[in-house]
Design a protein around this motif. Sequence first.
Motif, short mmCIF file in Angstrom:
data_model
loop_
_atom_site.label_atom_id
_atom_site.label_comp_id
_atom_site.label_asym_id
_atom_site.label_seq_id
_atom_site.Cartn_x
_atom_site.Cartn_y
_atom_site.Cartn_z
N PRO A 287 61.92 76.07 5.61
CA PRO A 287 61.45 76.35 4.03
C PRO A 287 60.44 77.59 3.62
O PRO A 287 59.74 77.85 4.75
CB PRO A 287 60.71 74.96 3.83
CG PRO A 287 61.45 74.00 4.90
CD PRO A 287 61.39 74.81 6.09
N GLU A 288 60.68 78.15 2.94
CA GLU A 288 59.94 79.27 2.70
C GLU A 288 58.90 78.94 1.57
O GLU A 288 59.18 78.28 0.73
CB GLU A 288 60.79 80.64 2.05
CG GLU A 288 61.59 81.18 3.28
CD GLU A 288 62.41 82.29 3.23
OE1 GLU A 288 62.46 82.75 1.84
OE2 GLU A 288 63.62 82.43 3.86
N CYS B 170 57.06 79.08 -1.61
CA CYS B 170 57.69 79.22 -3.14
C CYS B 170 57.29 80.35 -3.62
O CYS B 170 55.82 80.80 -3.85
CB CYS B 170 57.19 77.91 -3.87
SG CYS B 170 57.84 78.17 -5.65
N PRO B 171 58.05 81.38 -4.18
CA PRO B 171 57.47 82.59 -4.75
C PRO B 171 56.77 82.45 -6.08
O PRO B 171 56.01 83.49 -6.47
CB PRO B 171 58.52 83.35 -4.78
CG PRO B 171 59.93 82.48 -4.85
CD PRO B 171 59.27 81.16 -4.15
N VAL B 172 57.17 81.35 -6.63
CA VAL B 172 56.50 81.11 -8.42
C VAL B 172 55.05 80.81 -8.03
O VAL B 172 54.06 81.22 -8.72
CB VAL B 172 57.46 80.20 -8.95
CG1 VAL B 172 56.92 80.06 -10.21
CG2 VAL B 172 58.79 80.97 -9.20
N CYS B 173 54.80 79.70 -7.31
CA CYS B 173 53.60 79.21 -7.29
C CYS B 173 52.78 79.63 -5.90
O CYS B 173 51.55 79.20 -5.86
CB CYS B 173 53.48 77.54 -7.13
SG CYS B 173 54.21 76.81 -5.74
N LYS B 174 53.31 80.51 -5.32
CA LYS B 174 52.73 81.05 -3.83
C LYS B 174 52.19 79.92 -2.95
O LYS B 174 51.17 80.04 -2.16
CB LYS B 174 51.45 81.83 -4.34
CG LYS B 174 51.74 82.99 -5.38
CD LYS B 174 52.43 84.00 -4.69
CE LYS B 174 52.37 85.36 -5.84
NZ LYS B 174 53.73 85.15 -6.59
N GLY B 175 52.94 78.80 -2.95
CA GLY B 175 52.84 77.68 -2.14
C GLY B 175 51.69 76.72 -2.51
O GLY B 175 51.41 75.70 -1.70
N ARG B 176 51.22 76.86 -3.85
CA ARG B 176 50.36 76.01 -4.15
C ARG B 176 50.91 74.57 -4.66
O ARG B 176 50.20 73.53 -4.76
CB ARG B 176 49.52 76.29 -5.27
CG ARG B 176 48.45 77.82 -4.78
CD ARG B 176 47.69 78.22 -5.97
NE ARG B 176 46.77 76.92 -6.25
CZ ARG B 176 45.83 76.94 -7.28
NH1 ARG B 176 45.76 78.25 -8.24
NH2 ARG B 176 45.10 76.08 -7.56
#
Length: 367
Positions: A147-148, A150-156
Amino acid sequence: MSDFYQLLGVDRGATQDEIKKAYRKIARELHPDVNPDPEVQNKFKEVTAAYDALSDPQKRQQYDMGGRGGFGGGFGGGGFSDIMDAFFGGGGNRGPRPRMRQGQDALIRIEVDLNEACFGTERDITLESAVVCEDCEGQGTANNSHPETCPVCKGRGEMQFVQKSFLGQVMTSRPCNNCSGYGTVITDPCRECAGDGRVRAKQTINIKIPAGVETGNRIQMSGRGEVGAGGGPAGDLYVEIVEKNHDFLLRDGENLHIAISIPFAAATLGTTVNIETLDGPTKVQIKGGIESGSTIPIKGKGMTRLRSNHRGDLIVHVDIETPHKLSREEEKLLRAFSNARGEKEGDVKIKRHEDGLFAKFRDAFNR
Ligand SMILES: [Zn+2]
Ligand SMILES: [Zn+2]
């Protein structure tokens, strides 16, 4: 504890409007969504307590008169979280949520007959359940990918929104739509499970049913329930027992009951009869002169007590058949029999309480 006015940066003569504006400004800088640093959060709590006191004219008057006692701790009775909820729409858990989750428990019911309930049995049950996806070993990803972030929430796992409230613009957070709050996205999902990490499949489970079970008993099989998403541990499987009715044996806990009827002459003279039990045919001796409604207990031919070798009793209920239609010959014999015993037309005996049948009725009702 600092002075409430100093905390909010207003002078003692500030209007309600000025106090509100001051708090609004500070809250925007110190709000947990903007700055999660614990020290900043303590400061934020203090400021919020100050605002709580000064924004309420009555509390403010108390405070001005030196009644600090009530404000010592700042947030008695959950005042702080109340304010937080009112201004910022609740707190809740922060940070990404884990993909791996505990699986659900499952419940199945199986029917057993009286014989199986008494002596125990084994069953192979085939049921459809969620099992770990073998292609991705529960990871949900294809081709050994991971899993990479998340580009939207930057992993938060959450997104911040600017919300307009009576305090002005405040930051608030919601789970990220792009990653459903996981903080990661599976870019190359497993074809087999579509990223869930598990698939539905039939599995056969051997179930051992112990001797002595009854309707409603549940057998717990640890880890045989549904596996969790993302390779999470499986729940438990519960097997609930439903006991089928027997044709002629009636269960009452550990005891069994059977009803038989014997001819009038046999009841008078005594007899031995064969009855069916869970252990096969058994001979029962019936003494001459038995009354209708009598019971004969047969020790150890009842149900097994759960988790022991003890067996209850089989209670034989004896009914006596009164002949309905008599041939001329039979009638003659019976009248001769009656005469021989000196019985007369209209003979009757009133029974005292202690006497046989009446006592049995009474005992039955008083039980
Ligand atoms: Zn996201
Ligand atoms: Zn898979």
